[in-house]
Design an enzyme around this catalytic site. Structure first.
Site, PDB file in Angstrom:
ATOM      1  N   HIS A 150       0.841  -1.197   0.000  1.00  0.00           N
ATOM      2  CA  HIS A 150       0.000   0.000   0.000  1.00  0.00           C
ATOM      3  C   HIS A 150       0.878   1.249   0.000  1.00  0.00           C
ATOM      4  CE1 HIS A 150      -3.484   2.508   1.482  1.00  0.00           C
ATOM      5  NE2 HIS A 150      -2.469   3.192   1.987  1.00  0.00           N
ATOM      6  N   GLU A 151       1.907   1.264   0.847  1.00  0.00           N
ATOM      7  CA  GLU A 151       2.791   2.423   0.914  1.00  0.00           C
ATOM      8  C   GLU A 151       3.588   2.596  -0.372  1.00  0.00           C
ATOM      9  OE1 GLU A 151       2.604   4.625   3.148  1.00  0.00           O
ATOM     10  OE2 GLU A 151       1.238   3.487   4.408  1.00  0.00           O
ATOM     11  N   HIS A 196       1.512   4.483  -2.758  1.00  0.00           N
ATOM     12  CA  HIS A 196       1.531   5.936  -2.582  1.00  0.00           C
ATOM     13  C   HIS A 196       2.744   6.559  -3.275  1.00  0.00           C
ATOM     14  CE1 HIS A 196      -1.933   6.536  -0.116  1.00  0.00           C
ATOM     15  NE2 HIS A 196      -1.486   5.848   0.922  1.00  0.00           N
ATOM     16  N   GLU A 255      -6.281   6.869  -1.119  1.00  0.00           N
ATOM     17  CA  GLU A 255      -6.219   5.702  -0.240  1.00  0.00           C
ATOM     18  C   GLU A 255      -6.757   4.461  -0.944  1.00  0.00           C
ATOM     19  OE1 GLU A 255      -4.580   5.411   2.297  1.00  0.00           O
ATOM     20  OE2 GLU A 255      -4.504   7.286   3.399  1.00  0.00           O
TER      21      GLU A 255
END
Length: 221
Positions: free
Chosen positions: A69-70, A73, A128
């Site tokens: 997930h990071e 980003h 997100e």
């Protein structure tokens, strides 16, 4: 100051094992902070930091999902946008009219304000969800059952429901997409893709400590 754990520290060794196929490649630099909070964040340069508190409550697969997930980003340039927003906000506070002159015009005090603004910045709900999908696909690409994304969100939801830090948790979840909706989205994707939810004990066992981790008021994933 957050302490980076290295060497023979159990957290550092565990994270090194989990991230061996990806760490220090393609600009990624993944390390663990010694901090009893459930958190992780990414910087625009590919630096990703995982808090030891998060590692205490999550399995290896769930941790890798959070890291994916990071990475999302970073790869989707969300972190650059967050930095740019924090930079412009701080510059405006200092009365700098032209963003083209920001770098040369920032005073020491404003640079400190910038760091504070960036640390507390939040991604948009759209960002997100995009990072959630990136993390899901990241797990699939590495041969890991992407149900780990859903189960990691379920644990965050349990923290929210526990009310162990009610004020901070309410503020925390008010600035993020509703955790139940994010969980449901990951469940739907895994089910549609034909993945079977692992049974109890089917995933790597989590490392536990005597302390109780808490969510961070600067939760960023």
């Amino acid at each position: 100051t957050n302490v980076i754990l290295t060497g023979n520290d159990p957290y550092a060794q565990r994270l090194a094992r989990i991230t061996a196929p990806i760490n220090n490649r393609d600009g990624l630099n993944i390390k663990v902070y010694k901090k009893n909070e459930v958190n992780a964040f990414a910087a625009a340069d590919g630096s990703i930091r995982v808090y030891s508190g998060l590692m205490d409550i999550m399995t290896d697969e769930e941790i890798l999902g959070v890291i994916g997930h990071e990475i999302g980003h970073v790869k989707l340039k969300h972190t650059k946008e967050a930095f740019r927003s924090a930079l412009v906000t701080s510059a405006l506070r200092d009365g700098v009219a032209s963003t083209g002159r920001v770098a040369s015009a920032l005073s020491g005090s404003v640079l400190g304000d910038l760091a504070e603004t960036l640390a507390s910045s939040q991604y948009s709900q759209k960002q997100e969800y995009e990072a959630d999908n990136y993390g899901y696909n990241f797990l699939k690409e590495h041969g890991i059952n992407p149900w780990a994304m859903a189960s990691s969100f379920e644990k965050l939801g349990e923290l929210q429901a526990s009310g162990n830090s009610s004020g901070a948790i309410m503020q925390l979840f008010s600035t993020h997409p509703e955790i139940k909706k994010r969980t449901a989205a990951m469940v739907e994707k895994a089910t549609k893709d034909g993945y079977v939810r692992p049974g109890v004990g089917a995933t790597t066992q989590k490392k536990t400590t005597s302390g109780s981790a808490s969510t961070s008021s600067r939760w960023t994933f």
